[in-house]
Design an enzyme around this catalytic site. Sequence first.
Site, PDB file in Angstrom:
ATOM      1  N   LYS A   1       0.819  -1.216   0.000  1.00 29.92           N
ATOM      2  CA  LYS A   1       0.000   0.000   0.000  1.00 29.92           C
ATOM      3  C   LYS A   1       0.855   1.270   0.000  1.00 29.92           C
ATOM      4  O   LYS A   1       0.429   2.308  -0.491  1.00 29.92           O
ATOM      5  CB  LYS A   1      -0.931   0.005   1.214  1.00 29.92           C
ATOM      6  CG  LYS A   1      -1.910  -1.171   1.249  1.00 29.92           C
ATOM      7  CD  LYS A   1      -3.062  -0.983   0.295  1.00 29.92           C
ATOM      8  CE  LYS A   1      -4.029  -2.169   0.343  1.00 29.92           C
ATOM      9  NZ  LYS A   1      -5.076  -2.092  -0.688  1.00 29.92           N
TER      10      LYS A   1
ATOM     11  N   GLU B   1      -9.841   5.712   2.958  1.00 28.46           N
ATOM     12  CA  GLU B   1     -10.601   4.620   3.559  1.00 28.46           C
ATOM     13  C   GLU B   1      -9.598   3.524   3.865  1.00 28.46           C
ATOM     14  O   GLU B   1      -8.527   3.477   3.282  1.00 28.46           O
ATOM     15  CB  GLU B   1     -11.643   4.098   2.578  1.00 28.46           C
ATOM     16  CG  GLU B   1     -11.126   3.044   1.582  1.00 28.46           C
ATOM     17  CD  GLU B   1     -10.074   3.564   0.605  1.00 28.46           C
ATOM     18  OE1 GLU B   1      -9.997   4.803   0.428  1.00 28.46           O
ATOM     19  OE2 GLU B   1      -9.311   2.752   0.036  1.00 28.46           O
TER      20      GLU B   1
ATOM     21  N   SER C   1       1.916  -9.626  -0.497  1.00 22.99           N
ATOM     22  CA  SER C   1       1.548  -8.205  -0.476  1.00 22.99           C
ATOM     23  C   SER C   1       1.774  -7.537   0.878  1.00 22.99           C
ATOM     24  O   SER C   1       1.960  -6.332   0.953  1.00 22.99           O
ATOM     25  CB  SER C   1       0.096  -8.037  -0.918  1.00 22.99           C
ATOM     26  OG  SER C   1      -0.763  -8.808  -0.094  1.00 22.99           O
TER      27      SER C   1
HETATM   28  C1  PLP Z   1      -1.471  -6.870   2.693  1.00 24.05           C
HETATM   29  C2  PLP Z   1      -2.647  -6.602   1.817  1.00 24.05           C
HETATM   30  N1  PLP Z   1      -2.792  -7.292   0.686  1.00 24.05           N
HETATM   31  C3  PLP Z   1      -3.834  -7.108  -0.137  1.00 24.05           C
HETATM   32  C4  PLP Z   1      -4.824  -6.199   0.160  1.00 24.05           C
HETATM   33  C5  PLP Z   1      -5.996  -6.098  -0.762  1.00 24.05           C
HETATM   34  O1  PLP Z   1      -6.047  -4.954  -1.546  1.00 24.05           O
HETATM   35  P1  PLP Z   1      -5.678  -4.959  -3.072  1.00 24.05           P
HETATM   36  O2  PLP Z   1      -6.557  -5.951  -3.760  1.00 24.05           O
HETATM   37  O3  PLP Z   1      -5.963  -3.569  -3.506  1.00 24.05           O
HETATM   38  O4  PLP Z   1      -4.261  -5.302  -3.220  1.00 24.05           O
HETATM   39  C6  PLP Z   1      -4.729  -5.435   1.331  1.00 24.05           C
HETATM   40  C7  PLP Z   1      -5.745  -4.442   1.662  1.00 24.05           C
HETATM   41  O5  PLP Z   1      -5.859  -3.921   2.705  1.00 24.05           O
HETATM   42  C8  PLP Z   1      -3.595  -5.646   2.179  1.00 24.05           C
HETATM   43  O6  PLP Z   1      -3.467  -4.958   3.303  1.00 24.05           O
END
Ligand code: PLP
Lengths: 261, 397
Positions: free
Chosen positions: B93, B115, B381
């Site tokens: 993020k 948000e 992620s």
């Molecule tokens: C670690 C992590 N991965 C994935 C996501 C999912 O969001 P996005 O589909 O935009 O990657 C989030 C959302 O809060 C997150 O914190």
Amino acid sequence: MNRIDRLFREKKQNILSVYFTAGFPERESTASVIRALGRHGADMIEVGVPFSDPVADGPVIQQSSRRALDNGITLHRILEQLEEVRNGNTVPLLLMSYLNPILRYGLERLCHDAAAAGIDGLIIPDLPPEEYLEKHLKIFREHDLKNIFLLTPQTPEERIRFLDEHGEGFLYVVSSRATTGVRDTFSEEQLAYFKRLATLGLKTPLVAGFGISNAITYRQATRHLHGAIVGSAYIKALEKASDIEQATRNFLRNLRADPSS
Amino acid sequence: MKTQTSFHPDEKGFYGDFGGAYVPEMLYPNVKELQEKYLDILEDSAFREEYRRLLNDYAGRPTPLYPAARLSSHYGTHVYLKREDLTHTGAHKINNALGQILLAQRLGKRRIIAETGAGQHGVATATVCARMGMSCTVYMGALDVQRQRPNVERMKLLGATVVPVHSGNQTLKDAVNEALRDWITHPEETYYLIGSTVGPHPYPDLVARLQSVISEELLWQFPRQSGRDLPDAVLACVGGGSNASGVFYHYLDKPQVRLLAAEAGGQGVATGHTAATIALGRTGILHGCRSYVIQDDDGQITEPYSVSAGLDYPGIGPLLSHLHATGRAAFYAVTDDEALAATRLLARLEGIIPALESAHALALLEKIPFTADDHIIINLSGRGDKDMETILKHIGE
Ligand SMILES: Cc1ncc(COP(=O)(O)O)c(C=O)c1O
């Protein structure tokens, strides 16, 4: 002739339009609310189709929408209710709905069914005017439905002129930077905004909405513009009411009272 | 930033049938301004320089591409983890938040709103606001405030105001609603720093471009680590789609690379307690764009459910919707239990505790048979620190 156009041809000022959420306070109160509003002098009625995620609405309409959905109201049922009430009622009726429930119903089908149920126009806050003009104008025309555009204090003059040029029925003048809700009085800035709009020489009638809640704000808005729309304040009155007829009569009487007396 | 793939939106923000900018007139000037300026700003060399420097020196990029040897032998294939969990604040993020705060500055905005679901985007936004000395308000569903408490405390320490949202299911969707209402109420001074590839055009494209740094690095990291040009598959979890968009981005126009996405199955797609948008969604309009949305026959949005707050959303961004509609990416629903099992497995085999969101992507290893010849990249992620309470509740120690 479309009843909205007829209204603005016959009446040039102090037009009072009232918004309420269909299916609120009870699932089957839609018809009683419309009859009461018609009887007690609303010039135009906006039937709100509740949506689960109403981003342009403040707390009052969010809650009435939630309750209406919990009551089990649906767009199908609303159209049936309107058909029941339309007989003999000459007050222009509009449907106000977010786009998603309309798309699920089918926009063309809705235009057909809404016109059959006696609807004169639609207000779809999240349908961009450009997309309407490009894709949906024809079907609205076929059913003699007006699509109402919104203006806000941030709308640049060039865009105001664009919306006016393509405007149908009236332009919904959002009074302030805000979601829907109740305010006691308008600021100097808001009044100046109404006044400025009135001097632009627009062809489409102007009706102020958002924040009209009492005799003062109603007077302030209608001093410069053709009319005003009340929503949240009426819903609050309904919320507390044991008798829709009486609550509506009192509410409209107070709204039209002379605030200085 | 590479600008040419066949997966860019058109002028109105449409990827095929998906996208657009369905906003009430109150937001028209803000959205229009962004649409007109974002590409020029992103491509401006001073912007790129400042963004690059912050990504490297502040956020800790490039993040490693880690060959996960024990995980690989467990599954009999070659798994590489893209370590977004090692960035400052612990998730991808931050890539987006840094880019957008620089954009907000160039638009002359002083107040930032956001948000958040898992709180990772809220923390990233609070972080960049602190770094830039800007005011920050974060909307967060009241349920998420409870289940991601460490992140709420972090945001507060960073000087942000966290506003719990009590409408709907009190999760991410409701937080977006409330952020949009704030933006409508304060359009002039406020910049809405959206956390995923959702919302009205140009947000989906803006966020995808900012997150594309993930796969930009892979273009040189993967050959170095594997001795091959391209991976056989790239895996990511999908909430709104930002980490998936970022890790897929530079592979979108390379059809030999399979793109595989994990959405949140919750308790199971058939149970009604799920956030599996591709499995259950139909085309609709939510939060300003046309995409797949989980909704009932009357067009009311269905309240989603997932153990993972960051995936607990009934929509999916327009780019990902388009990738599904065109068959370019394949989507799988991963349940809470499968994600929790994958969390435990990664912790035990690699000494890495993934975010519950990322664990959904890891769980695909159980569902998709990869061979000893396959080399696959999984976007890790984020890290799991924020989820410890939830993880312990579900799997004990
Ligand atoms: C670690 C992590 N991965 C994935 C996501 C999912 O969001 P996005 O589909 O935009 O990657 C989030 C959302 O809060 C997150 O914190």
